[in-house]
Scaffold this active site. Structure first.
Site, mmCIF file in Angstrom:
data_model
loop_
_atom_site.group_PDB
_atom_site.id
_atom_site.type_symbol
_atom_site.label_atom_id
_atom_site.label_comp_id
_atom_site.label_asym_id
_atom_site.label_seq_id
_atom_site.Cartn_x
_atom_site.Cartn_y
_atom_site.Cartn_z
ATOM 1 N N GLY A 59 0.798 -1.223 0.000
ATOM 2 C CA GLY A 59 0.000 0.000 0.000
ATOM 3 C C GLY A 59 0.830 1.272 0.000
ATOM 4 N N SER A 63 -3.466 -3.210 -0.601
ATOM 5 C CA SER A 63 -2.388 -3.986 0.005
ATOM 6 C C SER A 63 -2.880 -5.381 0.348
ATOM 7 C CB SER A 63 -1.894 -3.281 1.274
ATOM 8 O OG SER A 63 -0.826 -4.000 1.839
ATOM 9 N N THR A 112 11.904 -7.221 -11.045
ATOM 10 C CA THR A 112 11.297 -8.534 -11.290
ATOM 11 C C THR A 112 10.129 -8.759 -10.338
ATOM 12 O OG1 THR A 112 13.426 -9.407 -11.988
ATOM 13 C CG2 THR A 112 11.747 -11.016 -11.379
ATOM 14 N N CYS A 125 2.697 4.965 20.984
ATOM 15 C CA CYS A 125 2.955 4.900 22.431
ATOM 16 C C CYS A 125 4.427 4.639 22.715
ATOM 17 C CB CYS A 125 2.133 3.792 23.070
ATOM 18 S SG CYS A 125 0.370 4.043 22.908
#
Length: 379
Positions: A71, A199, A237, A325
């Protein structure tokens, strides 16, 4: 203790059939798809079949599908590729404040190169205002990039309306559909989408493979240089085993899409019902109706993200937040800040996302463990 994975929006486990097909392809097909001998032709056939399956899944043509490494590359290629090819026509881009960082950081990079970016605001449900988009359009706008469904709160944008608004404008319309693909019905022709990113690892396929749909007639400046693969649009490739696995994941997702939508909606309702029955105070982030069925983002007043995630993990439940976090400091999610401003709600919200191998029994456990944890943290 059973481990319960409810973080499928981050990544998803590979489907057993996908693993099997990837393994078989790795074992039997090592040819280079660009070679003209039989080994190469067999590999090429795998790519062609996969391209056909992926094109059909979004109502596109086969030659409009470009394989990428995922993605992020698909988003980057769409954004940089268009901006470099259309520089003479203008340097104005429109996006939103809640995009994935693969889009936001690409836009920030272009700002350093002299492009102007308009970041559309969102309402408290995470949705853009079509009028603000209309008012932001200019003659020198070359690209509008707006995500299909948000990965943190699940809100779906009015994609068809955006497509209709832009069909008579020279700007190219790109949508990051990474979180929506495989669960929402997408038709690039009917929705007037020019470019779309997908994705594989979000739909139980392998990591490191994705595709970018580019409508015929749209010219992108290549971002990788080397061979003439993907019709000279993306050098390197092709990853044949991963493409085969991706194709299998797409086929399964297409077959099971409606059943999954129903199941995930039920999971949402089960968790919310347990919270209500136990008088837990919570707020749901994002749209309730027009939302991705597998994403549930909840705010729990009086708690904080870090403590919640640690306690959930100790209970064997893997969930997440949109926050980065680190020990002693929490950076609130840019999506939640865009929706609510810098308020407590941005620091006490947890995302649960459903997928393969989840069960109703697991959802009951998630609900009841949540009740225990919230009581522990707020009393």
């Amino acid at each position: 203790m059973e481990q319960i994975y409810v973080d499928h929006a981050a990544t998803s486990p590979m489907h057993p059939k996908v693993i099997e097909n990837v393994y078989e392809t790795m074992k039997s097909q090592f040819g280079n798809p660009s070679s003209i001998h039989s080994f190469g032709r067999q590999a090429r056939s795998i790519l062609d079949n996969a391209r056909s399956v992926m094109a059909k899944s979004i109502g596109a043509l086969e030659n409009e599908i470009i394989f990428t490494s995922g993605g992020t590359e698909a988003d980057n290629y769409a954004i940089f590729g268009i901006c470099e090819s259309k520089t003479r026509k203008g340097k104005h881009i429109i996006t939103t404040s809640i995009e994935h960082h693969a889009v936001l950081h690409a836009c920030e990079q272009l700002e350093k190169k002299g492009f102007e970016v308009t970041y559309l605001s969102v309402d408290e449900y995470g949705q853009i205002d079509l009028q603000e988009l209309k008012d932001s359009l200019r003659d020198d706008t070359i690209l509008v990039t707006i995500m299909y469904g948000n990965n943190e709160v699940g809100t779906i944008q009015p994609i068809k309306e955006i497509g209709n608004l832009l069909k008579d404008h020279s700007a190219v319309f790109h949508t990051d559909a990474v979180q929506a693909y495989g669960i929402e019905e997408i038709n690039v022709t009917k929705q007037h989408i020019d470019m779309l990113s997908v994705s594989s690892h979000k739909i139980n396929g392998p990591k490191g493979i994705g595709f970018l749909y580019v409508k015929n007639g749209i010219k992108l400046t290549p971002q990788l240089f080397g061979g003439e693969q993907e019709k000279k649009r993306r050098a390197g490739t092709e990853n044949v085993p991963s493409v085969e696995g991706f194709k299998t994941a797409v086929e399964i997702a297409q077959q099971e899409r409606l059943a999954k939508r129903e199941t995930y909606q039920k999971y949402k309702e089960m968790i919310l019902s347990i919270l209500k029955d136990n008088n837990i105070t919570y707020r749901q982030n994002g749209l309730v109706e027009n939302s991705l069925p597998h994403v549930l983002n909840l705010s729990f007043p009086g708690t904080n993200v870090e403590a919640m995630l640690v306690n959930l993990d100790l209970a064997g439940i893997a969930a997440s937040s949109g926050s980065a976090c680190t020990a002693g400091s929490i950076e609130p999610s840019h999506v939640l800040v865009s929706m609510f401003g810098d308020v407590e709600r941005t620091k006490n919200s947890i995302r649960f996302s459903f997928g393969l191998n989840n069960t109703e029994t697991q959802m009951e456990k998630v609900g009841h463990e949540l009740v225990k944890i919230i009581h522990r943290l707020t009393h």
